[in-house]
Design a protein around this motif. Sequence first.
Motif, PDB file in Angstrom:
ATOM      1  N   ASP A  33       0.895  -1.131  -0.058  1.00 29.61           N
ATOM      2  CA  ASP A  33      -0.144  -0.106  -0.056  1.00 29.61           C
ATOM      3  C   ASP A  33       0.908   1.281  -0.026  1.00 29.61           C
ATOM      4  O   ASP A  33       0.350   2.427  -0.286  1.00 29.61           O
ATOM      5  CB  ASP A  33      -1.066   0.134   1.221  1.00 29.61           C
ATOM      6  N   SER A  34       2.073   1.114   0.446  1.00 29.93           N
ATOM      7  CA  SER A  34       3.150   2.516   0.436  1.00 29.93           C
ATOM      8  C   SER A  34       3.729   2.656  -0.650  1.00 29.93           C
ATOM      9  O   SER A  34       4.444   3.397  -1.044  1.00 29.93           O
ATOM     10  CB  SER A  34       3.847   2.145   1.653  1.00 29.93           C
ATOM     11  N   LEU A  35       3.654   1.598  -1.768  1.00 24.80           N
ATOM     12  CA  LEU A  35       4.320   1.433  -2.952  1.00 24.80           C
ATOM     13  C   LEU A  35       3.425   1.684  -4.320  1.00 24.80           C
ATOM     14  O   LEU A  35       2.386   1.633  -4.134  1.00 24.80           O
ATOM     15  CB  LEU A  35       5.276   0.239  -3.233  1.00 24.80           C
ATOM     16  N   THR A  36       4.073   2.372  -5.282  1.00 26.62           N
ATOM     17  CA  THR A  36       3.392   2.097  -6.619  1.00 26.62           C
ATOM     18  C   THR A  36       4.299   1.214  -7.632  1.00 26.62           C
ATOM     19  O   THR A  36       5.504   0.961  -7.396  1.00 26.62           O
ATOM     20  CB  THR A  36       3.517   3.628  -6.992  1.00 26.62           C
ATOM     21  N   LEU A  37       3.375   0.809  -8.499  1.00 23.75           N
ATOM     22  CA  LEU A  37       3.898  -0.118  -9.754  1.00 23.75           C
ATOM     23  C   LEU A  37       5.045   0.672 -10.128  1.00 23.75           C
ATOM     24  O   LEU A  37       6.024  -0.031 -10.992  1.00 23.75           O
ATOM     25  CB  LEU A  37       2.697  -0.532 -10.541  1.00 23.75           C
ATOM     26  N   GLU A  38       4.649   1.971 -10.815  1.00 19.02           N
ATOM     27  CA  GLU A  38       5.557   2.608 -11.620  1.00 19.02           C
ATOM     28  C   GLU A  38       6.908   2.967 -10.728  1.00 19.02           C
ATOM     29  O   GLU A  38       7.859   3.123 -11.482  1.00 19.02           O
ATOM     30  CB  GLU A  38       4.739   4.085 -12.036  1.00 19.02           C
ATOM     31  N   ASP A  39       6.778   3.252  -9.513  1.00 16.94           N
ATOM     32  CA  ASP A  39       8.125   3.974  -8.793  1.00 16.94           C
ATOM     33  C   ASP A  39       8.531   3.489  -7.831  1.00 16.94           C
ATOM     34  O   ASP A  39       8.995   3.986  -6.773  1.00 16.94           O
ATOM     35  CB  ASP A  39       7.927   5.463  -8.817  1.00 16.94           C
ATOM     36  N   TYR A  40       8.331   2.001  -7.339  1.00 17.65           N
ATOM     37  CA  TYR A  40       8.334   1.618  -5.908  1.00 17.65           C
ATOM     38  C   TYR A  40       9.991   1.557  -5.668  1.00 17.65           C
ATOM     39  O   TYR A  40      10.036   1.612  -4.342  1.00 17.65           O
ATOM     40  CB  TYR A  40       7.875  -0.024  -5.975  1.00 17.65           C
ATOM     41  N   ASN A  41      10.898   1.361  -6.601  1.00 20.08           N
ATOM     42  CA  ASN A  41      12.300   1.369  -6.241  1.00 20.08           C
ATOM     43  C   ASN A  41      12.656   2.851  -5.668  1.00 20.08           C
ATOM     44  O   ASN A  41      13.351   2.685  -4.652  1.00 20.08           O
ATOM     45  CB  ASN A  41      13.261   0.913  -7.458  1.00 20.08           C
ATOM     46  N   SER A  42      12.229   3.816  -6.206  1.00 19.70           N
ATOM     47  CA  SER A  42      12.414   4.993  -5.654  1.00 19.70           C
ATOM     48  C   SER A  42      11.941   5.365  -4.262  1.00 19.70           C
ATOM     49  O   SER A  42      12.444   5.940  -3.369  1.00 19.70           O
ATOM     50  CB  SER A  42      12.004   6.169  -6.539  1.00 19.70           C
ATOM     51  N   ILE A  43      10.649   4.788  -4.018  1.00 20.41           N
ATOM     52  CA  ILE A  43      10.033   4.831  -2.825  1.00 20.41           C
ATOM     53  C   ILE A  43      10.678   4.320  -1.711  1.00 20.41           C
ATOM     54  O   ILE A  43      11.030   4.710  -0.731  1.00 20.41           O
ATOM     55  CB  ILE A  43       8.720   4.510  -2.804  1.00 20.41           C
ATOM     56  N   ILE A  44      11.210   2.725  -2.159  1.00 17.53           N
ATOM     57  CA  ILE A  44      12.052   2.020  -1.080  1.00 17.53           C
ATOM     58  C   ILE A  44      13.327   2.839  -0.563  1.00 17.53           C
ATOM     59  O   ILE A  44      13.939   3.108   0.480  1.00 17.53           O
ATOM     60  CB  ILE A  44      12.434   0.731  -1.725  1.00 17.53           C
ATOM     61  N   GLN A  45      14.155   3.509  -1.836  1.00  9.05           N
ATOM     62  CA  GLN A  45      15.331   4.267  -1.317  1.00  9.05           C
ATOM     63  C   GLN A  45      14.946   5.508  -0.597  1.00  9.05           C
ATOM     64  O   GLN A  45      15.519   5.668   0.207  1.00  9.05           O
ATOM     65  CB  GLN A  45      15.797   4.900  -2.896  1.00  9.05           C
ATOM     66  N   TYR A  46      14.176   6.108  -0.735  1.00  5.95           N
ATOM     67  CA  TYR A  46      13.539   7.211   0.032  1.00  5.95           C
ATOM     68  C   TYR A  46      13.250   6.876   1.468  1.00  5.95           C
ATOM     69  O   TYR A  46      14.079   7.210   2.531  1.00  5.95           O
ATOM     70  CB  TYR A  46      12.535   8.048  -0.574  1.00  5.95           C
ATOM     71  N   GLN A  47      12.500   5.720   1.694  1.00  3.70           N
ATOM     72  CA  GLN A  47      12.372   5.356   3.251  1.00  3.70           C
ATOM     73  C   GLN A  47      13.618   4.904   3.609  1.00  3.70           C
ATOM     74  O   GLN A  47      13.853   4.932   5.112  1.00  3.70           O
ATOM     75  CB  GLN A  47      11.167   4.085   2.946  1.00  3.70           C
ATOM     76  N   PHE A  48      14.587   4.204   2.930  1.00  8.39           N
ATOM     77  CA  PHE A  48      15.851   3.839   3.649  1.00  8.39           C
ATOM     78  C   PHE A  48      16.784   5.122   3.977  1.00  8.39           C
ATOM     79  O   PHE A  48      17.143   5.042   5.365  1.00  8.39           O
ATOM     80  CB  PHE A  48      16.452   2.889   2.598  1.00  8.39           C
ATOM     81  N   LEU A  49      16.787   6.252   3.181  1.00  9.53           N
ATOM     82  CA  LEU A  49      17.376   7.365   3.626  1.00  9.53           C
ATOM     83  C   LEU A  49      16.719   7.943   5.050  1.00  9.53           C
ATOM     84  O   LEU A  49      17.611   8.236   5.608  1.00  9.53           O
ATOM     85  CB  LEU A  49      17.471   8.400   2.629  1.00  9.53           C
ATOM     86  N   GLU A  50      15.501   7.921   4.813  1.00  6.35           N
ATOM     87  CA  GLU A  50      14.736   8.503   6.110  1.00  6.35           C
ATOM     88  C   GLU A  50      15.008   7.613   7.417  1.00  6.35           C
ATOM     89  O   GLU A  50      15.396   7.986   8.488  1.00  6.35           O
ATOM     90  CB  GLU A  50      13.191   8.438   5.802  1.00  6.35           C
TER      91      GLU A  50
END
Length: 363
Positions: A303-320
Amino acid sequence: MNPILYLRWLFVGLFLTASQPGRAPIRLQPQSISFTPNEFYMATVTDQRADRGAIARLALTPGQAPQPVDIEGGVATGLRQFVNQSLKQNKSLRPIAMRITQLRLTETAVGNRVTGQFVFAAVFDLLGKSDDGSETSTRLTEYRGSANYTRPLGQTTIIEPTIRQAVVASLRSLNDYMNRESGQNEKLAKRLRVVFLDDSRITNDDTVQYNPERPLTWADFRAEPRRGSHYAAEVFTSFAYEGRSTVKDGVITIQLTTKAYMLKNSSWGRADAKNPYALNHEQRHFDITRLITERFKQKIHPDSLTLEDYNSIIQYQFLESFREMNRMQEQYDAETNHSVNQLAQERWNQKIDAELRKFGVKK
Protein backbone atom coordinates in the motif's frame (compact mmCIF):
# COMPACT_ATOMS: atom_id res chain seq x y z
CA MET A 1 -21.53 36.88 -72.93
CA ASN A 2 -24.91 35.21 -72.71
CA PRO A 3 -25.53 34.87 -68.91
CA ILE A 4 -27.28 31.49 -69.35
CA LEU A 5 -24.31 30.11 -71.30
CA TYR A 6 -21.89 31.50 -68.67
CA LEU A 7 -23.73 29.74 -65.87
CA ARG A 8 -23.77 26.52 -67.87
CA TRP A 9 -19.97 26.57 -68.25
CA LEU A 10 -19.57 27.45 -64.58
CA PHE A 11 -21.58 24.41 -63.48
CA VAL A 12 -19.69 22.12 -65.84
CA GLY A 13 -16.37 23.41 -64.51
CA LEU A 14 -17.44 22.80 -60.89
CA PHE A 15 -18.61 19.27 -61.71
CA LEU A 16 -15.33 18.35 -63.38
CA THR A 17 -13.26 19.73 -60.52
CA ALA A 18 -15.23 17.86 -57.86
CA SER A 19 -15.26 14.56 -59.74
CA GLN A 20 -11.55 14.20 -60.42
CA PRO A 21 -10.59 10.70 -59.22
CA GLY A 22 -8.71 10.37 -55.88
CA ARG A 23 -9.20 13.95 -54.75
CA ALA A 24 -11.67 12.88 -52.03
CA PRO A 25 -10.09 12.07 -48.62
CA ILE A 26 -9.25 8.43 -47.92
CA ARG A 27 -11.77 6.82 -45.61
CA LEU A 28 -10.68 3.62 -43.91
CA GLN A 29 -13.42 1.01 -44.21
CA PRO A 30 -14.35 -0.82 -40.99
CA GLN A 31 -13.55 -4.49 -41.04
CA SER A 32 -13.96 -7.49 -38.79
CA ILE A 33 -10.60 -8.09 -37.04
CA SER A 34 -9.83 -11.75 -36.39
CA PHE A 35 -8.82 -11.36 -32.72
CA THR A 36 -10.41 -9.97 -29.58
CA PRO A 37 -8.03 -8.27 -27.11
CA ASN A 38 -8.04 -9.80 -23.65
CA GLU A 39 -5.40 -7.52 -22.14
CA PHE A 40 -6.09 -4.01 -23.44
CA TYR A 41 -8.41 -1.56 -25.09
CA MET A 42 -7.46 1.37 -27.31
CA ALA A 43 -8.15 4.47 -25.24
CA THR A 44 -6.82 7.07 -27.66
CA VAL A 45 -5.12 7.60 -31.01
CA THR A 46 -2.92 10.63 -31.61
CA ASP A 47 -0.99 11.99 -34.58
CA GLN A 48 2.65 12.59 -33.63
CA ARG A 49 4.21 12.67 -37.07
CA ALA A 50 6.96 15.22 -37.60
CA ASP A 51 5.14 16.39 -40.77
CA ARG A 52 1.42 16.49 -40.14
CA GLY A 53 0.43 17.41 -43.65
CA ALA A 54 -1.51 15.18 -46.04
CA ILE A 55 -0.43 11.55 -45.74
CA ALA A 56 -0.36 10.78 -49.47
CA ARG A 57 1.01 12.17 -52.70
CA LEU A 58 -1.00 10.38 -55.37
CA ALA A 59 -0.41 10.23 -59.11
CA LEU A 60 -3.93 10.88 -60.42
CA THR A 61 -3.63 12.75 -63.70
CA PRO A 62 -1.31 12.04 -66.66
CA GLY A 63 1.47 14.59 -66.93
CA GLN A 64 0.75 16.20 -63.53
CA ALA A 65 2.68 16.06 -60.27
CA PRO A 66 1.33 13.82 -57.51
CA GLN A 67 -1.45 15.50 -55.53
CA PRO A 68 -1.87 15.67 -51.73
CA VAL A 69 -4.64 13.49 -50.30
CA ASP A 70 -5.34 12.97 -46.60
CA ILE A 71 -7.25 10.59 -44.33
CA GLU A 72 -10.86 11.66 -43.91
CA GLY A 73 -11.06 13.76 -40.75
CA GLY A 74 -7.29 13.76 -40.33
CA VAL A 75 -4.98 11.00 -39.16
CA ALA A 76 -5.98 10.93 -35.47
CA THR A 77 -9.71 11.12 -36.07
CA GLY A 78 -9.74 8.78 -39.05
CA LEU A 79 -7.69 6.06 -37.39
CA ARG A 80 -9.51 6.41 -34.07
CA GLN A 81 -12.82 5.96 -35.85
CA PHE A 82 -11.52 2.92 -37.71
CA VAL A 83 -10.18 1.30 -34.52
CA ASN A 84 -13.40 1.94 -32.59
CA GLN A 85 -15.51 0.47 -35.37
CA SER A 86 -13.30 -2.54 -36.08
CA LEU A 87 -11.74 -3.60 -32.75
CA LYS A 88 -13.80 -5.01 -29.90
CA GLN A 89 -13.22 -2.73 -26.91
CA ASN A 90 -13.49 -3.77 -23.27
CA LYS A 91 -12.83 -0.74 -21.07
CA SER A 92 -12.25 -2.86 -17.98
CA LEU A 93 -8.88 -3.83 -19.47
CA ARG A 94 -5.64 -1.83 -19.59
CA PRO A 95 -5.92 1.49 -21.49
CA ILE A 96 -3.47 1.87 -24.36
CA ALA A 97 -2.56 4.98 -26.34
CA MET A 98 -1.62 4.61 -30.00
CA ARG A 99 0.77 7.30 -31.25
CA ILE A 100 1.17 7.51 -35.02
CA THR A 101 4.76 8.50 -35.73
CA GLN A 102 4.90 7.74 -39.47
CA LEU A 103 2.17 7.51 -42.11
CA ARG A 104 3.29 8.37 -45.61
CA LEU A 105 2.36 7.18 -49.09
CA THR A 106 4.19 8.51 -52.14
CA GLU A 107 3.57 7.64 -55.78
CA THR A 108 5.42 8.16 -59.03
CA ALA A 109 4.01 7.65 -62.51
CA VAL A 110 5.72 6.57 -65.70
CA GLY A 111 3.21 6.64 -68.50
CA ASN A 112 0.11 4.77 -67.27
CA ARG A 113 2.03 2.80 -64.66
CA VAL A 114 2.12 4.05 -61.03
CA THR A 115 4.38 2.72 -58.29
CA GLY A 116 3.63 3.44 -54.67
CA GLN A 117 5.76 3.35 -51.53
CA PHE A 118 4.05 3.23 -48.13
CA VAL A 119 5.51 3.46 -44.61
CA PHE A 120 3.70 3.26 -41.29
CA ALA A 121 4.91 3.37 -37.68
CA ALA A 122 3.10 3.53 -34.35
CA VAL A 123 4.13 3.52 -30.70
CA PHE A 124 1.90 2.00 -28.02
CA ASP A 125 1.87 3.34 -24.47
CA LEU A 126 0.21 2.12 -21.29
CA LEU A 127 -1.86 4.85 -19.65
CA GLY A 128 -2.23 5.21 -15.91
CA LYS A 129 -2.48 7.65 -13.02
CA SER A 130 0.05 8.71 -10.41
CA ASP A 131 -0.69 9.10 -6.71
CA ASP A 132 -1.65 12.75 -7.21
CA GLY A 133 -4.13 11.87 -9.95
CA SER A 134 -2.07 13.09 -12.89
CA GLU A 135 -1.96 10.93 -15.99
CA THR A 136 1.07 8.78 -16.68
CA SER A 137 2.26 7.12 -19.87
CA THR A 138 4.64 4.16 -20.13
CA ARG A 139 6.05 3.14 -23.48
CA LEU A 140 5.44 -0.53 -24.24
CA THR A 141 6.21 -1.43 -27.83
CA GLU A 142 6.50 -0.10 -31.37
CA TYR A 143 5.34 -1.27 -34.78
CA ARG A 144 6.91 -0.45 -38.16
CA GLY A 145 5.69 -1.61 -41.54
CA SER A 146 6.06 -0.77 -45.21
CA ALA A 147 4.65 -1.81 -48.57
CA ASN A 148 5.29 -1.28 -52.26
CA TYR A 149 2.70 -1.66 -55.00
CA THR A 150 2.09 -1.05 -58.68
CA ARG A 151 -1.24 0.06 -60.16
CA PRO A 152 -2.66 1.41 -63.40
CA LEU A 153 -2.92 5.19 -63.50
CA GLY A 154 -6.71 5.23 -63.43
CA GLN A 155 -7.26 2.71 -60.61
CA THR A 156 -6.81 3.80 -56.98
CA THR A 157 -8.60 0.96 -55.18
CA ILE A 158 -5.37 -0.48 -53.80
CA ILE A 159 -4.60 2.62 -51.71
CA GLU A 160 -7.16 2.33 -48.89
CA PRO A 161 -6.55 -1.43 -48.23
CA THR A 162 -2.80 -0.81 -48.10
CA ILE A 163 -3.22 1.71 -45.29
CA ARG A 164 -5.94 -0.28 -43.51
CA GLN A 165 -3.94 -3.53 -43.51
CA ALA A 166 -0.95 -1.75 -41.95
CA VAL A 167 -3.12 -0.42 -39.12
CA VAL A 168 -4.60 -3.89 -38.52
CA ALA A 169 -1.11 -5.43 -38.56
CA SER A 170 0.01 -2.96 -35.88
CA LEU A 171 -2.99 -3.85 -33.69
CA ARG A 172 -2.27 -7.54 -34.14
CA SER A 173 1.36 -6.95 -33.18
CA LEU A 174 0.22 -5.12 -30.04
CA ASN A 175 -2.20 -7.91 -29.18
CA ASP A 176 0.56 -10.51 -29.52
CA TYR A 177 2.87 -8.42 -27.34
CA MET A 178 0.26 -7.99 -24.61
CA ASN A 179 -0.63 -11.68 -24.57
CA ARG A 180 3.03 -12.62 -24.37
CA GLU A 181 4.16 -10.02 -21.85
CA SER A 182 1.18 -9.44 -19.57
CA GLY A 183 2.22 -12.04 -17.02
CA GLN A 184 5.97 -11.40 -17.03
CA ASN A 185 6.62 -7.76 -17.92
CA GLU A 186 6.99 -5.41 -14.97
CA LYS A 187 5.39 -2.57 -16.93
CA LEU A 188 2.18 -4.59 -17.19
CA ALA A 189 2.06 -5.87 -13.60
CA LYS A 190 -1.20 -5.39 -11.75
CA ARG A 191 -0.02 -5.58 -8.14
CA LEU A 192 2.94 -5.88 -5.78
CA ARG A 193 3.99 -8.13 -2.95
CA VAL A 194 6.98 -7.65 -0.63
CA VAL A 195 9.06 -10.41 0.91
CA PHE A 196 11.71 -9.68 3.56
CA LEU A 197 14.75 -11.76 4.39
CA ASP A 198 17.20 -11.04 7.23
CA ASP A 199 20.91 -11.58 6.76
CA SER A 200 21.78 -12.98 10.17
CA ARG A 201 24.66 -15.23 9.18
CA ILE A 202 27.27 -15.96 11.81
CA THR A 203 30.68 -15.59 10.17
CA ASN A 204 34.30 -15.18 11.17
CA ASP A 205 35.18 -12.28 8.88
CA ASP A 206 35.40 -8.54 9.61
CA THR A 207 31.62 -8.10 9.71
CA VAL A 208 29.24 -9.21 12.45
CA GLN A 209 25.70 -9.63 11.12
CA TYR A 210 23.12 -8.92 13.79
CA ASN A 211 21.88 -12.15 15.33
CA PRO A 212 20.27 -12.32 18.79
CA GLU A 213 22.07 -15.63 19.31
CA ARG A 214 25.42 -13.98 18.66
CA PRO A 215 25.94 -10.92 20.90
CA LEU A 216 29.06 -8.79 20.64
CA THR A 217 32.21 -9.64 22.57
CA TRP A 218 35.23 -7.50 23.26
CA ALA A 219 37.14 -9.64 20.77
CA ASP A 220 35.04 -8.01 18.04
CA PHE A 221 36.59 -4.60 18.80
CA ARG A 222 39.80 -4.86 16.79
CA ALA A 223 40.67 -1.28 15.94
CA GLU A 224 43.12 0.84 17.91
CA PRO A 225 41.49 3.40 20.24
CA ARG A 226 41.00 6.72 18.53
CA ARG A 227 43.60 9.28 19.59
CA GLY A 228 42.19 12.21 21.49
CA SER A 229 38.92 10.46 22.29
CA HIS A 230 37.81 10.51 25.93
CA TYR A 231 35.36 7.64 25.39
CA ALA A 232 35.94 4.15 26.73
CA ALA A 233 34.85 2.43 23.54
CA GLU A 234 33.31 3.03 20.15
CA VAL A 235 31.30 0.65 17.99
CA PHE A 236 30.65 1.07 14.26
CA THR A 237 27.23 -0.25 13.26
CA SER A 238 24.97 0.38 10.30
CA PHE A 239 22.30 -1.25 8.19
CA ALA A 240 21.64 -1.84 4.50
CA TYR A 241 19.36 -3.69 2.15
CA GLU A 242 19.63 -5.52 -1.15
CA GLY A 243 16.65 -5.88 -3.41
CA ARG A 244 15.60 -7.83 -6.45
CA SER A 245 12.27 -8.21 -8.18
CA THR A 246 10.58 -10.89 -10.24
CA VAL A 247 7.31 -10.91 -12.15
CA LYS A 248 4.95 -13.84 -12.40
CA ASP A 249 1.28 -13.90 -13.37
CA GLY A 250 1.17 -10.10 -13.38
CA VAL A 251 2.49 -9.79 -9.80
CA ILE A 252 5.79 -8.10 -8.96
CA THR A 253 7.47 -9.82 -6.03
CA ILE A 254 10.01 -7.54 -4.36
CA GLN A 255 12.50 -9.45 -2.25
CA LEU A 256 14.42 -7.26 0.19
CA THR A 257 17.30 -8.68 2.21
CA THR A 258 18.04 -6.43 5.19
CA LYS A 259 21.12 -6.56 7.32
CA ALA A 260 22.19 -4.76 10.47
CA TYR A 261 25.93 -5.16 10.90
CA MET A 262 28.97 -4.19 12.95
CA LEU A 263 32.47 -3.68 11.53
CA LYS A 264 35.17 -5.17 13.75
CA ASN A 265 38.10 -3.26 12.23
CA SER A 266 36.33 0.07 12.78
CA SER A 267 35.31 -0.60 16.41
CA TRP A 268 37.56 -0.24 19.45
CA GLY A 269 37.64 -0.40 23.24
CA ARG A 270 40.24 0.70 25.75
CA ALA A 271 41.85 -2.12 27.70
CA ASP A 272 40.93 -0.62 31.09
CA ALA A 273 37.24 -0.23 30.06
CA LYS A 274 36.52 -3.71 28.78
CA ASN A 275 33.91 -4.80 31.29
CA PRO A 276 30.39 -6.25 30.93
CA TYR A 277 28.67 -2.93 31.69
CA ALA A 278 30.55 -1.05 28.97
CA LEU A 279 30.04 -3.92 26.54
CA ASN A 280 26.29 -3.79 27.17
CA HIS A 281 26.28 -0.09 26.27
CA GLU A 282 27.95 -0.85 22.93
CA GLN A 283 25.64 -3.82 22.31
CA ARG A 284 22.68 -1.49 22.73
CA HIS A 285 24.01 0.66 19.91
CA PHE A 286 23.91 -2.48 17.77
CA ASP A 287 20.38 -3.25 19.04
CA ILE A 288 19.22 0.24 18.02
CA THR A 289 20.53 -0.38 14.51
CA ARG A 290 18.47 -3.56 14.34
CA LEU A 291 15.39 -1.72 15.66
CA ILE A 292 15.69 0.85 12.88
CA THR A 293 15.97 -1.98 10.37
CA GLU A 294 12.68 -3.39 11.66
CA ARG A 295 11.02 0.03 11.53
CA PHE A 296 12.23 0.42 7.95
CA LYS A 297 10.59 -2.89 7.05
CA GLN A 298 7.31 -1.67 8.55
CA LYS A 299 7.31 1.27 6.11
CA ILE A 300 7.64 -0.99 3.04
CA HIS A 301 4.39 -2.67 2.14
CA PRO A 302 2.30 -2.85 -1.05
CA ASP A 303 0.00 0.00 0.00
CA SER A 304 2.96 2.34 0.44
CA LEU A 305 4.44 1.56 -2.98
CA THR A 306 3.42 2.17 -6.58
CA LEU A 307 3.89 -0.09 -9.56
CA GLU A 308 5.53 2.70 -11.51
CA ASP A 309 8.08 3.88 -8.93
CA TYR A 310 8.41 1.40 -6.09
CA ASN A 311 12.21 1.38 -6.20
CA SER A 312 12.52 5.14 -5.62
CA ILE A 313 10.04 4.95 -2.75
CA ILE A 314 12.05 2.18 -1.08
CA GLN A 315 15.27 4.17 -1.49
CA TYR A 316 13.63 7.26 -0.01
CA GLN A 317 12.35 5.33 3.02
CA PHE A 318 15.81 3.81 3.50
CA LEU A 319 17.41 7.25 3.63
CA GLU A 320 14.75 8.45 6.06
CA SER A 321 15.39 5.41 8.27
CA PHE A 322 19.13 6.00 8.11
CA ARG A 323 18.62 9.53 9.41
CA GLU A 324 16.30 8.16 12.09
CA MET A 325 19.02 5.72 13.16
CA ASN A 326 21.58 8.50 13.56
CA ARG A 327 19.15 10.60 15.61
CA MET A 328 18.29 7.68 17.89
CA GLN A 329 21.94 6.78 18.43
CA GLU A 330 22.71 10.38 19.38
CA GLN A 331 19.70 10.51 21.71
CA TYR A 332 20.80 7.27 23.39
CA ASP A 333 24.30 8.57 24.07
CA ALA A 334 23.04 11.96 25.20
CA GLU A 335 20.51 10.56 27.68
CA THR A 336 22.86 7.92 29.10
CA ASN A 337 25.84 10.28 28.97
CA HIS A 338 27.68 7.55 27.10
CA SER A 339 26.71 4.99 29.78
CA VAL A 340 27.77 7.14 32.77
CA ASN A 341 24.11 7.65 33.82
CA GLN A 342 23.25 4.17 35.00
CA LEU A 343 19.54 4.85 35.63
CA ALA A 344 19.12 6.19 32.10
CA GLN A 345 21.10 3.25 30.79
CA GLU A 346 18.69 0.82 32.47
CA ARG A 347 15.68 2.67 31.05
CA TRP A 348 17.16 2.35 27.56
CA ASN A 349 17.94 -1.33 28.15
CA GLN A 350 14.28 -1.99 28.94
CA LYS A 351 12.97 0.21 26.11
CA ILE A 352 15.17 -1.48 23.51
CA ASP A 353 14.35 -4.99 24.72
CA ALA A 354 10.62 -4.26 24.66
CA GLU A 355 10.72 -3.09 21.05
CA LEU A 356 12.90 -5.98 19.98
CA ARG A 357 10.37 -8.36 21.50
CA LYS A 358 7.53 -6.53 19.75
CA PHE A 359 9.22 -7.17 16.41
CA GLY A 360 9.94 -10.78 17.33
CA VAL A 361 13.70 -10.28 17.30
CA LYS A 362 14.00 -11.25 20.95
CA LYS A 363 11.80 -13.68 22.85
